[in-house]
Structure formats: C-alpha cells, structure tokens
Design a protein around this motif. Structure first.
Motif, PDB file in Angstrom:
ATOM      1  N   TYR A 223      49.727  54.487  -5.864  1.00 39.94           N
ATOM      2  CA  TYR A 223      49.758  53.021  -5.706  1.00 39.94           C
ATOM      3  C   TYR A 223      51.008  52.394  -6.329  1.00 39.94           C
ATOM      4  CZ  TYR A 223      48.294  48.123  -6.272  1.00 39.94           C
ATOM      5  OH  TYR A 223      48.239  46.750  -6.255  1.00 39.94           O
ATOM      6  N   THR A 235      47.953  50.170  -0.409  1.00 42.46           N
ATOM      7  CA  THR A 235      47.229  49.231  -1.293  1.00 42.46           C
ATOM      8  C   THR A 235      45.727  49.303  -0.994  1.00 42.46           C
ATOM      9  OG1 THR A 235      47.329  47.312   0.177  1.00 42.46           O
ATOM     10  CG2 THR A 235      49.236  47.669  -1.240  1.00 42.46           C
ATOM     11  N   SER A 236      44.959  48.573  -1.768  1.00 47.77           N
ATOM     12  CA  SER A 236      43.499  48.735  -1.667  1.00 47.77           C
ATOM     13  C   SER A 236      42.874  47.991  -0.488  1.00 47.77           C
ATOM     14  CB  SER A 236      42.841  48.228  -2.949  1.00 47.77           C
ATOM     15  OG  SER A 236      42.905  46.812  -3.007  1.00 47.77           O
ATOM     16  N   ARG A 237      43.521  46.916  -0.051  1.00 44.98           N
ATOM     17  CA  ARG A 237      42.946  46.019   0.983  1.00 44.98           C
ATOM     18  C   ARG A 237      41.558  45.518   0.568  1.00 44.98           C
ATOM     19  NH1 ARG A 237      45.776  47.400   6.597  1.00 44.98           N
ATOM     20  NH2 ARG A 237      47.519  48.520   5.690  1.00 44.98           N
ATOM     21  N   LEU A 238      41.392  45.333  -0.710  1.00 44.70           N
ATOM     22  CA  LEU A 238      40.107  44.808  -1.205  1.00 44.70           C
ATOM     23  C   LEU A 238      40.110  43.282  -1.265  1.00 44.70           C
ATOM     24  CD1 LEU A 238      39.447  47.493  -3.936  1.00 44.70           C
ATOM     25  CD2 LEU A 238      37.783  46.806  -2.186  1.00 44.70           C
ATOM     26  N   SER A 239      41.233  42.645  -0.947  1.00 40.72           N
ATOM     27  CA  SER A 239      41.364  41.202  -1.204  1.00 40.72           C
ATOM     28  C   SER A 239      40.281  40.343  -0.546  1.00 40.72           C
ATOM     29  CB  SER A 239      42.760  40.713  -0.828  1.00 40.72           C
ATOM     30  OG  SER A 239      43.132  41.164   0.445  1.00 40.72           O
ATOM     31  N   GLU A 271      47.801  43.924 -10.938  1.00 40.35           N
ATOM     32  CA  GLU A 271      47.617  43.046  -9.769  1.00 40.35           C
ATOM     33  C   GLU A 271      46.316  42.248  -9.887  1.00 40.35           C
ATOM     34  OE1 GLU A 271      50.109  42.441  -7.680  1.00 40.35           O
ATOM     35  OE2 GLU A 271      51.096  43.890  -8.998  1.00 40.35           O
ATOM     36  N   ASN A 337      51.447  42.529   1.062  1.00 38.74           N
ATOM     37  CA  ASN A 337      52.007  41.603   0.060  1.00 38.74           C
ATOM     38  C   ASN A 337      53.531  41.491   0.136  1.00 38.74           C
ATOM     39  OD1 ASN A 337      51.872  39.939  -2.427  1.00 38.74           O
ATOM     40  ND2 ASN A 337      52.982  41.670  -3.295  1.00 38.74           N
ATOM     41  N   ASP A 368      41.491  36.948   3.654  1.00 39.47           N
ATOM     42  CA  ASP A 368      41.383  36.851   2.188  1.00 39.47           C
ATOM     43  C   ASP A 368      41.843  35.488   1.670  1.00 39.47           C
ATOM     44  OD1 ASP A 368      44.210  36.893   1.992  1.00 39.47           O
ATOM     45  OD2 ASP A 368      44.286  39.035   1.563  1.00 39.47           O
ATOM     46  N   ASN A 373      44.908  32.130  -5.198  1.00 37.86           N
ATOM     47  CA  ASN A 373      45.961  33.116  -4.909  1.00 37.86           C
ATOM     48  C   ASN A 373      46.962  32.575  -3.897  1.00 37.86           C
ATOM     49  OD1 ASN A 373      44.745  34.932  -6.577  1.00 37.86           O
ATOM     50  ND2 ASN A 373      44.025  36.299  -4.977  1.00 37.86           N
TER      51      ASN A 373
HETATM   52  C1  LIG Z   1      52.772  33.723   0.201  1.00 36.83           C
HETATM   53  C2  LIG Z   1      51.609  34.535  -0.314  1.00 36.83           C
HETATM   54  C3  LIG Z   1      50.303  34.124  -0.072  1.00 36.83           C
HETATM   55  C4  LIG Z   1      49.225  34.857  -0.561  1.00 36.83           C
HETATM   56  N1  LIG Z   1      47.942  34.435  -0.289  1.00 36.83           N
HETATM   57  C5  LIG Z   1      46.891  35.135  -0.776  1.00 36.83           C
HETATM   58  C6  LIG Z   1      45.559  34.720  -0.508  1.00 36.83           C
HETATM   59  O1  LIG Z   1      45.305  33.693   0.139  1.00 36.83           O
HETATM   60  N2  LIG Z   1      44.539  35.494  -0.985  1.00 36.83           N
HETATM   61  C7  LIG Z   1      44.772  36.624  -1.726  1.00 36.83           C
HETATM   62  O2  LIG Z   1      43.809  37.281  -2.135  1.00 36.83           O
HETATM   63  N3  LIG Z   1      46.018  37.012  -2.030  1.00 36.83           N
HETATM   64  C8  LIG Z   1      47.087  36.316  -1.569  1.00 36.83           C
HETATM   65  N4  LIG Z   1      48.362  36.745  -1.852  1.00 36.83           N
HETATM   66  C9  LIG Z   1      48.555  37.851  -2.821  1.00 36.83           C
HETATM   67  C10 LIG Z   1      48.640  39.265  -2.226  1.00 36.83           C
HETATM   68  O3  LIG Z   1      49.552  39.300  -1.162  1.00 36.83           O
HETATM   69  C11 LIG Z   1      47.291  39.792  -1.750  1.00 36.83           C
HETATM   70  O4  LIG Z   1      46.312  39.630  -2.753  1.00 36.83           O
HETATM   71  C12 LIG Z   1      47.378  41.287  -1.424  1.00 36.83           C
HETATM   72  O5  LIG Z   1      48.362  41.511  -0.432  1.00 36.83           O
HETATM   73  C13 LIG Z   1      46.023  41.768  -0.936  1.00 36.83           C
HETATM   74  O6  LIG Z   1      46.096  43.095  -0.516  1.00 36.83           O
HETATM   75  P1  LIG Z   1      45.359  44.242  -1.316  1.00 36.83           P
HETATM   76  O7  LIG Z   1      43.945  43.875  -1.561  1.00 36.83           O
HETATM   77  O8  LIG Z   1      45.629  45.517  -0.600  1.00 36.83           O
HETATM   78  O9  LIG Z   1      46.161  44.219  -2.689  1.00 36.83           O
HETATM   79  P2  LIG Z   1      46.249  45.304  -3.860  1.00 36.83           P
HETATM   80  O10 LIG Z   1      47.697  45.584  -4.048  1.00 36.83           O
HETATM   81  O11 LIG Z   1      45.360  46.450  -3.626  1.00 36.83           O
HETATM   82  O12 LIG Z   1      45.793  44.470  -5.147  1.00 36.83           O
HETATM   83  C14 LIG Z   1      44.440  44.436  -5.599  1.00 36.83           C
HETATM   84  C15 LIG Z   1      43.992  43.006  -5.742  1.00 36.83           C
HETATM   85  O13 LIG Z   1      44.799  42.310  -6.692  1.00 36.83           O
HETATM   86  C16 LIG Z   1      44.939  40.956  -6.290  1.00 36.83           C
HETATM   87  N5  LIG Z   1      46.365  40.682  -6.064  1.00 36.83           N
HETATM   88  C17 LIG Z   1      47.319  41.543  -5.637  1.00 36.83           C
HETATM   89  N6  LIG Z   1      48.523  40.924  -5.590  1.00 36.83           N
HETATM   90  C18 LIG Z   1      48.318  39.652  -5.967  1.00 36.83           C
HETATM   91  C19 LIG Z   1      49.169  38.524  -6.132  1.00 36.83           C
HETATM   92  N7  LIG Z   1      50.478  38.588  -5.896  1.00 36.83           N
HETATM   93  N8  LIG Z   1      48.613  37.361  -6.523  1.00 36.83           N
HETATM   94  C20 LIG Z   1      47.301  37.260  -6.790  1.00 36.83           C
HETATM   95  N9  LIG Z   1      46.436  38.311  -6.665  1.00 36.83           N
HETATM   96  C21 LIG Z   1      46.943  39.488  -6.260  1.00 36.83           C
HETATM   97  C22 LIG Z   1      44.189  40.781  -4.996  1.00 36.83           C
HETATM   98  O14 LIG Z   1      42.908  40.267  -5.276  1.00 36.83           O
HETATM   99  C23 LIG Z   1      44.114  42.199  -4.457  1.00 36.83           C
HETATM  100  O15 LIG Z   1      43.019  42.427  -3.608  1.00 36.83           O
HETATM  101  C24 LIG Z   1      49.463  36.033  -1.337  1.00 36.83           C
HETATM  102  C25 LIG Z   1      50.785  36.438  -1.569  1.00 36.83           C
HETATM  103  C26 LIG Z   1      51.844  35.710  -1.059  1.00 36.83           C
HETATM  104  C27 LIG Z   1      53.240  36.174  -1.342  1.00 36.83           C
END
Ligand SMILES: Cc1cc2nc3c(=O)[nH]c(=O)nc-3n(C[C@H](O)[C@H](O)[C@H](O)COP(=O)(O)OP(=O)(O)OC[C@H]3O[C@@H](n4cnc5c(N)ncnc54)[C@H](O)[C@@H]3O)c2cc1C
Length: 472
Positions: A223, A235-239, A271, A337, A368, A373
């Motif tokens: 990761y 990534t986890s795609r758990l958002s 994250e 992200n 998500d 966020n």
């Molecule tokens: C312009 C913009 C808008 C975004 N809008 C959202 C949104 O509406 N909802 C959302 O959940 N995330 C948002 N994000 C943050 C991030 O892009 C996503 O959380 C992430 O891509 C979700 O994929 P994942 O679960 O595979 O992340 P992973 O990399 O597996 O991360 C695990 C968890 O950590 C949290 N996380 C990770 N990165 C961030 C971050 N930069 N800020 C806050 N939390 C984070 C999320 O809950 C995520 O599920 C945004 C980022 C940007 C740049």
C-alpha cells in the motif's frame, strides 16, 4: 408495556462496533431502529445521485441484518426534527440513542431534538476515532495543520477496541408502519446509469468486511507505494463503506495494527487520520463546504465557463489522465485519490473555476461523497484550506500521467479511443506525429477532443491571479 428507545441511525449503518446500538440494547428496553431520509431540513446536504444508489442498497442490507437479530428497520422520509419527535409521541419512547453526527446541519438538528421530542438524546461516538472536542493543540485551539494533529491522535491512540454486534435485539411489540424502501426512488430510472456501480460495489456491512479482508490479504503490504498508482489496485476502496458507517474507523485501525507495523500499515493509518482531520476541520469550521478557510480566496477572480465545466465533468477535456479520472468517476462512482488531485487542480488552477463547482459535481457522482472529506480535500487542492497545498503548486497532467500511469494502462482502460497510442504519446496525444496518430486511428479534435486549455498559458493565468490576491 415497556416503553421502547429509538435508535436514530444516520451514518452508522452497521451492527458491529456500533456504540449507539449497543447502548440502546443495554437499556434493556425494546429498541426501534429508524433511518430518516431528510432532503428538507434547510442547510442539509441532500445526498447526491450516486450516494442515493448506495444508500438504497445499504439500507436493504441493514434491514436484513437487523431482522436476523429480531429487529425491524423503520424508514421515514421528511425533516428529522419533525419525524423523530412525532415517533417518540407515537411509540411512547423514553429516549433516543444516536451516533454523534459531524455534519453542521445534522448537529443543529441533534441540538434541538431533546427539546422537540421531550426525551433525552444520548449521543455516542460512531463516526470518528476520537471525540472531536477532545483533540486540541497545546494552546487549546483546534488543529489547523495535519502533522501535529496526527501526532496527537497517535499519542492518544490506539482507538478503542471494536465492540461486537449484539446477539439479539428486543423489538417493540407494536412497530409503527415503515415507508417501503422502493417508494423512496433512490435508484435511477431510465436511463439506468448504475450498471458500472453494480459491477463494482457490494454496499452493506458484509460487503465492507469482505472488502477489508481482500485489502488485508492482497493490497496492504504494498500500500505505501502502490497507493499512488491509479493503474494498480493499490488502495482499499473502503471509502463508501466508511462514509455510510458500514465499517468503523476503529475497526480499520485495529485491523491494520493486527496486520503488523510495516510501511503499508503505517501509511494506511495515516490516511484514516486524514479522514479524522477532515472531520475535525468540519467540526470546528462549519462553513468549510461553502467558504474558503483563507478569507483572501474570496477575492480570487474565478472564471465563468460552463462549457469548460461540462467538458471536465464528462471527461472530454482532451487531457488523458483527467478524462480517464472523470470517466472512472462517472462509470464507477469512485476515482483514485491521485487522480482526484489532478482533476481538481486542473479545474481550480488551469481552468480557474471555483472549487465549489468541482465539490458539487463530486458530491453528486461519488459513492463516497462525504461532506468533511470532500470539502477539506477541495480546499486543500485549491490552496485555500487549513493545511493546504500551496496555490502555486500546479499539477501538470502530462507529467503526473507519465509518473503515476507510466504505461498508460489506466488511461487506456477509461479512454478507449486512445488505446492504440504508444506509451510515449498516451498522455500527450496532441503532440504525437501524424504517422503515429494515423496508425492509432486517432483524429485529434474529432475522435478525441483537443485540449480545452493550453497548459502553460493556464498555469501563467492562475499564478497571476494568485499574485493579485497577495497584492490586494
Ligand atoms: C478533490 C478531492 C475530493 C475528495 N472527496 C472525497 C469524498 O467526498 N469522500 C471521501 O471519502 N474521500 C474524498 N477524498 C479523499 C480520497 O481521495 C478518498 O478518500 C480515497 O481516494 C478513497 O479511496 P480508498 O478508500 O481506496 O482510500 P485508501 O487509500 O484505502 O484510504 C483509506 C481511507 O482513508 C480515508 N482517506 C484516504 N485519503 C484521504 C484524504 N486525502 N482525505 C480524507 N480521507 C482520506 C478514506 O476514508 C479512505 O477510505 C477526496 C480527495 C480529493 C483530492
């Protein structure tokens, strides 16, 4: 007949590690779980279309899970501040248990409920890792910078161990009628745009657990490096599961810790702490979704460009990595992200469109979509947030594409009209020689748009606008 307690479910659509549910059960009284679809409270952020799709399936899963423990799930539509008090009167409930909401509008509703319902509202921490009021800097002020915030969380941590789901829920003898879920019309009619969402996601607590297990088994180890690569499943795609509370942040924290303390685990917890930081910012700055935290950004000379906005929304900017991201969002309700940062930078900087327009599109199309966020991240990219990337750091989509999608496989997947271009030109098709374009059967401006902005000129305009802010 024993009076029941209401369990107002908002963003904790799960049975495991749900403090509000456990407290309701521990009261010894019958428990009536209710979800209210509130599109009416002034200031409420009505869930976007993709979120509504998710919500439908998440509620269906939750209702089935609750039924297995003996409880119904009551669905009502309208203002929470009307529905819950009238349900208290209808059932003779003696208290309401709920998760502590973080959205400003829901906090306002929660603050009014005890008076309107005439019974206590008992709030439990279900959304965040820590009580948002408990985290303060040494000076006693809310944190404005991520690094000291995350250090404080790590020093305070670990988060509380996750709690098991109750074995049984005592239901009231008489259950008031519920809206049928189908009547809410949360799913798309015609055209049915949700095929890509159905193929990508399994909403609900079981889907969340399955997603976490897959992440721990296959993705966590790499990761720390793979998380920046949109061409990989890194990534986890758990958002969306986290947003709807189908899994708790505490559960993720402990699952990561139990998996070891390698770079993957450390990066993942970091994250999760970004999520916590966004909630902290929203908690202490309730206007975060609408207003720049840095007041001078209100004077930014934003452009009005509906055609450019539309091209960005539809993935037709002529900039491959941007179009791939916007089409991934449209097809699957999610975007990587790294690509979120690239597309947001293009909108706010090269196109000089207000960040709130990008925030609104994400709100409608992300599964998500999360008030904290989304708002904090848009402000971060726009440079007007608390601990933001400086405005003058402007992503070049060609260089970003080459670095994070080196062989162009992400672009090829979502922008199939570019699929035949060699790697050398995949992120810069307009610069490809004529024979390469012909061999790839690509006609710039016809089969794929020419770039809607000159990257160098757009960058210069953005920097000049930023300089004008500092000068005024
Ligand atoms: C312009 C913009 C808008 C975004 N809008 C959202 C949104 O509406 N909802 C959302 O959940 N995330 C948002 N994000 C943050 C991030 O892009 C996503 O959380 C992430 O891509 C979700 O994929 P994942 O679960 O595979 O992340 P992973 O990399 O597996 O991360 C695990 C968890 O950590 C949290 N996380 C990770 N990165 C961030 C971050 N930069 N800020 C806050 N939390 C984070 C999320 O809950 C995520 O599920 C945004 C980022 C940007 C740049």
């Amino acid at each position: 007949m024993t009076s029941p307690v209401l369990l107002w479910l908002h963003r904790e659509l799960r049975l495991g590690d749900n403090r509000a549910l456990l407290a309701a059960v521990a009261s010894g009284q019958p428990v009536l779980p209710i979800f209210v679809l509130d599109d009416e409270t002034p200031g409420a952020w009505r869930p976007g279309e993709a979120s509504r799709w998710w919500l439908h399936h998440s509620l269906a899963a939750l209702a089935a899970d609750l039924a297995r423990l003996g409880a119904p799930l009551l669905l009502r539509r309208g203002r929470i501040a009307d529905i819950l008090p009238s349900l208290v009167r209808e059932t003779g409930a003696s208290a309401i248990h709920a998760g502590q909401p973080v959205e400003p509008w829901a906090r306002r509703v929660a603050a009014e409920l005890p008076r309107l319902a005439g019974v206590p509202l008992v709030l439990h921490r279900t959304v965040t890792l820590f009580d948002p009021e408990a985290l303060r800097s040494g000076a006693g002020t809310p944190y404005a910078v991520f690094t000291p915030f995350s250090k404080a969380c790590l020093a305070r941590g670990p988060a509380a161990p996750p709690l098991p789901a109750p074995a049984h829920i005592l239901a009231p003898e008489r259950v008031p009628p519920s809206d049928p879920l189908e009547a809410w019309g949360l799913l798309p009619g015609q055209p049915d745009w949700a095929g890509g969402l159905r193929g990508t996601w399994t909403p609900g607590e079981a889907g969340a657990r399955q997603r976490l297990a897959g992440f721990l088994d296959h993705t966590m180890e790499a990761y720390a490096t793979a998380r920046d690569r949109p061409d990989m499943d890194g990534t986890s795609r758990l958002s969306p599961h986290l947003h709807f509370g189908e899994i708790s942040a505490d559960q993720l924290w402990h699952a990561a810790r139990a998996a070891g303390d390698g770079p993957g685990q450390i990066a993942f917890i970091r994250e999760i702490l970004w999520r916590e930081f966004s909630a902290h910012l929203l908690w202490h700055h309730p206007t975060l979704p609408e207003t720049p935290l840095r007041p001078n950004f209100a004077r930014m000379p934003w452009q009005t460009a509906p055609r450019a906005l539309r091209a960005w929304q539809r993935g037709r900017t002529g900039l491959p990595i941007v179009d791939a991201g916007m089409r991934q969002l449209w097809q699957t309700g999610w975007m990587h992200n790294r690509v979120r940062m690239i597309v947001a930078s293009l909108l706010v900087k090269h196109l000089m469109l207000p960040w709130q327009q990008g925030e609104a599109w994400f709100w409608d199309t992300l599964v998500d979509a999360d008030l904290a966020n989304n708002a904090a991240s848009w402000q971060w990219v726009a440079g007007c947030g608390a601990d933001a990337a400086p405005f003058f750091r402007i992503f070049n989509p060609v260089l970003q594409g080459r670095k994070f999608d080196p062989d162009g496989s992400y672009v090829r997947r979502f922008v199939p009209e570019l699929a035949r271009l060699p790697d050398r030109w995949i992120h810069e098709p307009w610069a490809a020689p004529a024979d390469v374009l012909e061999a790839a059967r690509l006609r710039p401006g016809i089969t794929y748009p020419a770039p809607i902005v000159d990257l160098a000129a757009g960058r210069a305009r953005a920097l000049a606008a930023f300089a004008s802010l500092s000068a005024t």
